[in-house]
Enzyme design. Sequence first.
Site, PDB file in Angstrom:
ATOM      1  N   HIS A   1       4.838   9.402  12.812  1.00 25.30           N
ATOM      2  CA  HIS A   1       3.833   8.385  13.152  1.00 25.30           C
ATOM      3  C   HIS A   1       4.516   7.131  13.675  1.00 25.30           C
ATOM      4  O   HIS A   1       5.675   6.867  13.375  1.00 25.30           O
ATOM      5  CB  HIS A   1       2.878   8.085  11.990  1.00 25.30           C
TER       6      HIS A   1
ATOM      7  N   HIS B   1       0.818  -1.223   0.000  1.00 23.24           N
ATOM      8  CA  HIS B   1       0.000   0.000   0.000  1.00 23.24           C
ATOM      9  C   HIS B   1       0.848   1.268   0.000  1.00 23.24           C
ATOM     10  O   HIS B   1       0.397   2.311  -0.452  1.00 23.24           O
ATOM     11  CB  HIS B   1      -0.954  -0.012   1.210  1.00 23.24           C
TER      12      HIS B   1
HETATM   13  O1  LIG Z   1       1.328  -5.727  11.317  1.00 23.21           O
HETATM   14  C1  LIG Z   1       1.117  -6.002  10.149  1.00 23.21           C
HETATM   15  O2  LIG Z   1       1.065  -7.170   9.766  1.00 23.21           O
HETATM   16  C2  LIG Z   1       0.959  -4.905   9.100  1.00 23.21           C
HETATM   17  C3  LIG Z   1       1.516  -3.580   9.563  1.00 23.21           C
HETATM   18  C4  LIG Z   1       1.453  -2.508   8.503  1.00 23.21           C
HETATM   19  O3  LIG Z   1       1.517  -2.778   7.315  1.00 23.21           O
HETATM   20  C5  LIG Z   1       1.363  -1.143   8.944  1.00 23.21           C
HETATM   21  C6  LIG Z   1       1.363  -0.120   8.052  1.00 23.21           C
HETATM   22  C7  LIG Z   1       1.327   1.247   8.464  1.00 23.21           C
HETATM   23  C8  LIG Z   1       1.566   2.266   7.598  1.00 23.21           C
HETATM   24  O4  LIG Z   1       1.784   2.085   6.309  1.00 23.21           O
HETATM   25  C9  LIG Z   1       1.733   3.672   8.003  1.00 23.21           C
HETATM   26  O5  LIG Z   1       1.126   4.099   8.982  1.00 23.21           O
HETATM   27  O6  LIG Z   1       2.504   4.375   7.315  1.00 23.21           O
HETATM   28 FE   LIG Z   2       3.580   3.291   5.876  1.00 22.16          FE
END
Ligand SMILES: O=C(O)CCC(=O)/C=C/C=C(\O)C(=O)O
Ligand SMILES: [Fe+2]
Length: 314
Positions: free
Chosen positions: A179, A115
């Site tokens: 963050h 993502h």
């Molecule tokens: O814990 C997991 O399996 C997935 C964690 C995860 O993909 C977190 C993503 C967070 C962000 O992309 C963000 O806050 O930038």
């Molecule tokens: Fe991220």
Amino acid sequence: MTAAAVGLSHSPLIGKNDPAPEVLARVEDAVAGAKAFVEAFDPGLVVLFHPDHYNGFFYKEMPPFCLATAANAVGDFESQAGPLSVPTDLANRVAQGVLDRGVDLTVSARMTVDHGAVQPLEVLFGGIDRVPVIPVYINGVATPLGPMSRIRALGEAIGAACAKLDKRVLFLGSGGLSHDPPVPVLEGAPPRVAEALIEGIPPTPEQRARGEQRVIDAGKAYAAGDTTMIPINPTWDNALLDILANGTLSDVDGWTVEQMNAEAGHSSHEVRTWIAAFSALAATGAYTMDSRFYEAIPEWIAGFAVATASQAGA
Ligand SMILES: O=C(O)CCC(=O)/C=C/C=C(\O)C(=O)O
Ligand SMILES: [Fe+2]
């Protein structure tokens, strides 16, 4: 060559744990502005600086950064899955140009992106296959992390290499700002998690759903003020945006990983994508920041920013 830059925060919680409608409306306005900027610029090539969240890069080999000559999106957090439109010949030319300028770039002929790469393409272009894009992964979570000066060097080398192309190039940074969402950590991880982080064993659908739910729960807890995460830091975020607006990018060279962790959270290293994008633009000449939006959004666990910049006089 004509160039522009956009920085855009991403969050897996968009649409899953949204803030109040008036906050959402302000974000939508800012994003609409960035979209109009991109449409008017009409890029022939996007260089997308993005992080990864242990979907594409693992400790078996963990490069500080890597350029894709072909890429496929994994489709986490309901983001679009499938192949990106990577112009392989151009990507190889840019990679060679970066290496020729003394930056030890790695390349991937089959990069998996998540993502972090897909969201800005969906938001700004309506999908992952709408525009020729060269994805450039920048490690923003997996310690050890290198100095910020090397990210600037990477960005400058990419900017200079792209300046040799007869193209309208958009440098796009995805992530940040301050963050501290839950992302797995190798140190101290239980054996199954450690093995997945090292070897890159794809999660089962159930495991992926549990990981995604963990992030959603964290967003809800964070918005309710009940969390152990490092708080969003608007002062730090705005100081970074000032640096980007003023073009004083070498100011970040003194930042240390430990300071960034403590002041802005463990995922604040995603701002490396912004530094790379703006350094790339700066390598093509003086620039001006045309628009800047910032809001702390606990529901998304994000110091959320959108900024656009173009070459001075353009
Ligand atoms: O814990 C997991 O399996 C997935 C964690 C995860 O993909 C977190 C993503 C967070 C962000 O992309 C963000 O806050 O930038
Ligand atoms: Fe991220």
